[in-house]
Design a protein around this motif. Structure first.
Motif, PDB file in Angstrom:
ATOM      1  N   ARG A   1      57.945   8.520  49.789  1.00 16.48           N
ATOM      2  CA  ARG A   1      56.313   8.867  49.636  1.00 16.48           C
ATOM      3  C   ARG A   1      56.112   7.543  50.420  1.00 16.48           C
ATOM      4  O   ARG A   1      55.201   8.228  51.391  1.00 16.48           O
ATOM      5  N   PHE A   2      56.400   6.313  50.530  1.00 16.43           N
ATOM      6  CA  PHE A   2      56.030   5.556  51.305  1.00 16.43           C
ATOM      7  C   PHE A   2      56.161   5.450  52.785  1.00 16.43           C
ATOM      8  O   PHE A   2      54.834   5.449  53.140  1.00 16.43           O
TER       9      PHE A   2
ATOM     10  N   PRO B   1      49.912  -1.922  47.870  1.00 18.23           N
ATOM     11  CA  PRO B   1      49.585  -2.363  48.535  1.00 18.23           C
ATOM     12  C   PRO B   1      49.173  -1.854  49.844  1.00 18.23           C
ATOM     13  O   PRO B   1      47.941  -1.869  50.695  1.00 18.23           O
ATOM     14  N   LEU B   2      50.395  -2.224  50.688  1.00 12.99           N
ATOM     15  CA  LEU B   2      51.037  -1.629  52.554  1.00 12.99           C
ATOM     16  C   LEU B   2      50.253  -0.984  52.398  1.00 12.99           C
ATOM     17  O   LEU B   2      49.366  -0.245  53.561  1.00 12.99           O
ATOM     18  N   ALA B   3      50.295   0.953  51.787  1.00 12.08           N
ATOM     19  CA  ALA B   3      50.145   1.927  51.526  1.00 12.08           C
ATOM     20  C   ALA B   3      48.536   2.035  52.098  1.00 12.08           C
ATOM     21  O   ALA B   3      47.458   2.197  52.643  1.00 12.08           O
ATOM     22  N   ILE B   4      47.678   1.076  50.528  1.00 14.11           N
ATOM     23  CA  ILE B   4      46.546   1.327  51.113  1.00 14.11           C
ATOM     24  C   ILE B   4      45.599   1.035  51.598  1.00 14.11           C
ATOM     25  O   ILE B   4      44.850   1.567  52.215  1.00 14.11           O
ATOM     26  N   HIS B   5      46.179  -0.562  52.520  1.00 12.29           N
ATOM     27  CA  HIS B   5      45.613  -1.051  53.017  1.00 12.29           C
ATOM     28  C   HIS B   5      45.216  -0.850  54.348  1.00 12.29           C
ATOM     29  O   HIS B   5      44.767   0.168  55.153  1.00 12.29           O
ATOM     30  N   VAL B   6      46.600   0.218  54.874  1.00 15.32           N
ATOM     31  CA  VAL B   6      46.816   1.277  55.910  1.00 15.32           C
ATOM     32  C   VAL B   6      45.627   2.456  56.208  1.00 15.32           C
ATOM     33  O   VAL B   6      45.154   3.110  56.821  1.00 15.32           O
TER      34      VAL B   6
ATOM     35  N   GLU C   1      47.398   7.995  45.133  1.00 12.65           N
ATOM     36  CA  GLU C   1      47.810   9.157  45.641  1.00 12.65           C
ATOM     37  C   GLU C   1      49.219   7.878  46.395  1.00 12.65           C
ATOM     38  O   GLU C   1      50.557   8.141  47.028  1.00 12.65           O
ATOM     39  N   CYS C   2      48.538   6.698  46.657  1.00 14.04           N
ATOM     40  CA  CYS C   2      49.333   5.654  47.756  1.00 14.04           C
ATOM     41  C   CYS C   2      50.736   4.932  46.172  1.00 14.04           C
ATOM     42  O   CYS C   2      51.216   3.722  47.552  1.00 14.04           O
ATOM     43  N   GLY C   3      50.331   5.462  45.068  1.00 10.40           N
ATOM     44  CA  GLY C   3      51.079   4.760  44.438  1.00 10.40           C
ATOM     45  C   GLY C   3      51.150   3.194  43.618  1.00 10.40           C
ATOM     46  O   GLY C   3      51.481   2.154  43.351  1.00 10.40           O
ATOM     47  N   GLY C   4      49.902   2.552  44.416  1.00  8.63           N
ATOM     48  CA  GLY C   4      49.917   1.270  43.593  1.00  8.63           C
ATOM     49  C   GLY C   4      50.671   0.001  44.782  1.00  8.63           C
ATOM     50  O   GLY C   4      50.260  -1.045  44.284  1.00  8.63           O
TER      51      GLY C   4
ATOM     52  N   ASP D   1      39.331   0.377  43.774  1.00  8.36           N
ATOM     53  CA  ASP D   1      38.307  -1.161  44.365  1.00  8.36           C
ATOM     54  C   ASP D   1      39.075  -1.589  45.456  1.00  8.36           C
ATOM     55  O   ASP D   1      38.834  -2.197  46.673  1.00  8.36           O
ATOM     56  N   LEU D   2      40.969  -1.958  46.298  1.00 10.38           N
ATOM     57  CA  LEU D   2      41.331  -2.526  47.484  1.00 10.38           C
ATOM     58  C   LEU D   2      40.937  -1.505  48.212  1.00 10.38           C
ATOM     59  O   LEU D   2      40.062  -1.773  49.551  1.00 10.38           O
TER      60      LEU D   2
END
Length: 287
Positions: free
Chosen positions: A74-75, A37-42, A32-35, A6-7
């Motif tokens: 990972r991140f 938020p920063l990784a998801i946003h980027v 795969e972004c592991g939850g 969703d994000l």
């Protein structure tokens, strides 16, 4: 659907719908972004700038998956993808943020002036350098690599900052590419402690070749360093609160860019800086 997807979907598409053919791949990328938020946003910022096709998204998914082989990195590896996919013109602008302290907030006008003075910004067509620099700044914000931290009364962005994890990436990439101060190259020098000042001043020959010098902390004696900076083109010492103008600056006759926070009037000798194009002085009184 998961909160991560969703994000990611909102970051990429906003209020628009995601094409059905991309939903499965997008969900996989989000997981795969592991939850984080920063990784998801980027990663969302990256996806928003590439072609919305199954092949392109599959390649991004492959890159993200490859980056998480080593869980302890990972991140960091996921965030690295955003840098690797940046247009060449934006990479030095991103790396330049590593010259400033953690949690630092910098005005957009100052940042753009620095990029122009460094030669990062190239004019295209009828656009001025300032207009092109503004586009660079907006592009980094849209990719979620910079965050607007303050706005003007009219709602326009005033100052910007960078997340700590992205700054860590910034410094690592800058060291790898010898972009900022490293032991054998001092093209751009940034110091925020007396210890760092002593370290760089121990190499006067390298300091004499430096093109940029940034001091981000107060209570540091930089007079000795200024005497070494014969070829410097960018001098930014806004982090220091000076009661008196440093006379050593007047010897830097080739200096095009100066940012200084000085409570006294500027000296008459400023006319010696005949190449000065940009002067930033919040308490400017007189020339």
């Amino acid at each position: 659907m998961s909160a991560s997807w969703d994000l990611l979907r909102q970051t990429v598409f906003g209020e628009d719908d995601c094409p059905l053919e991309l939903q499965r791949i997008g969900t996989k990328i989000a997981s795969e972004c592991g939850g984080l938020p920063l990784a998801i946003h980027v990663i969302g910022g990256l996806l928003s700038k590439v072609k919305r096709s199954k092949d392109v998204w599959e390649q991004i998914s492959t890159d993200v998956n490859a980056s998480i082989v080593k869980s302890d990195e990972r991140f960091s590896n996921i965030l690295s993808l955003s840098y690797n996919h940046l247009p060449i013109c934006l990479k030095p602008c991103f790396l330049y943020m590593g010259a400033f302290p953690e949690d630092n907030e910098i005005k957009g006008s100052r940042l753009m002036s620095l990029w122009i003075a460094e030669g990062f910004v190239k004019s295209i067509g009828d656009k001025s350098l300032e207009e092109e620099a503004k586009d660079y700044l907006n592009a980094l914000v849209q990719r979620n690599l910079l965050v607007v931290t303050r706005k003007k009364s009219n709602g326009k962005a005033l100052s910007y900052s960078m997340h700590d994890l992205l700054r860590d990436l910034c410094i690592r990439k800058a060291n790898e590419e010898k972009f900022l101060h490293v032991k054998d190259s001092m093209r751009r020098v940034s110091v925020e402690s007396s210890y760092e000042m002593d370290d760089v001043c121990a190499s006067p020959q390298l300091m004499s070749l430096a093109r940029s010098f940034i001091c981000t902390r107060d209570k540091i004696n930089i007079s000795h360093a200024l005497c070494m900076l014969r070829l410097v083109r960018v001098l930014d010492i806004m982090g220091m609160l000076l009661e008196e103008f440093l006379e050593e600056i007047l010897q830097l006759v080739n200096l095009p860019y100066l940012a200084i926070n000085c409570s006294s009037d500027l000296p008459d000798g400023m006319s010696r800086l005949h190449n000065l194009q940009t002067l930033i002085c919040p308490n400017l009184c007189a020339m």
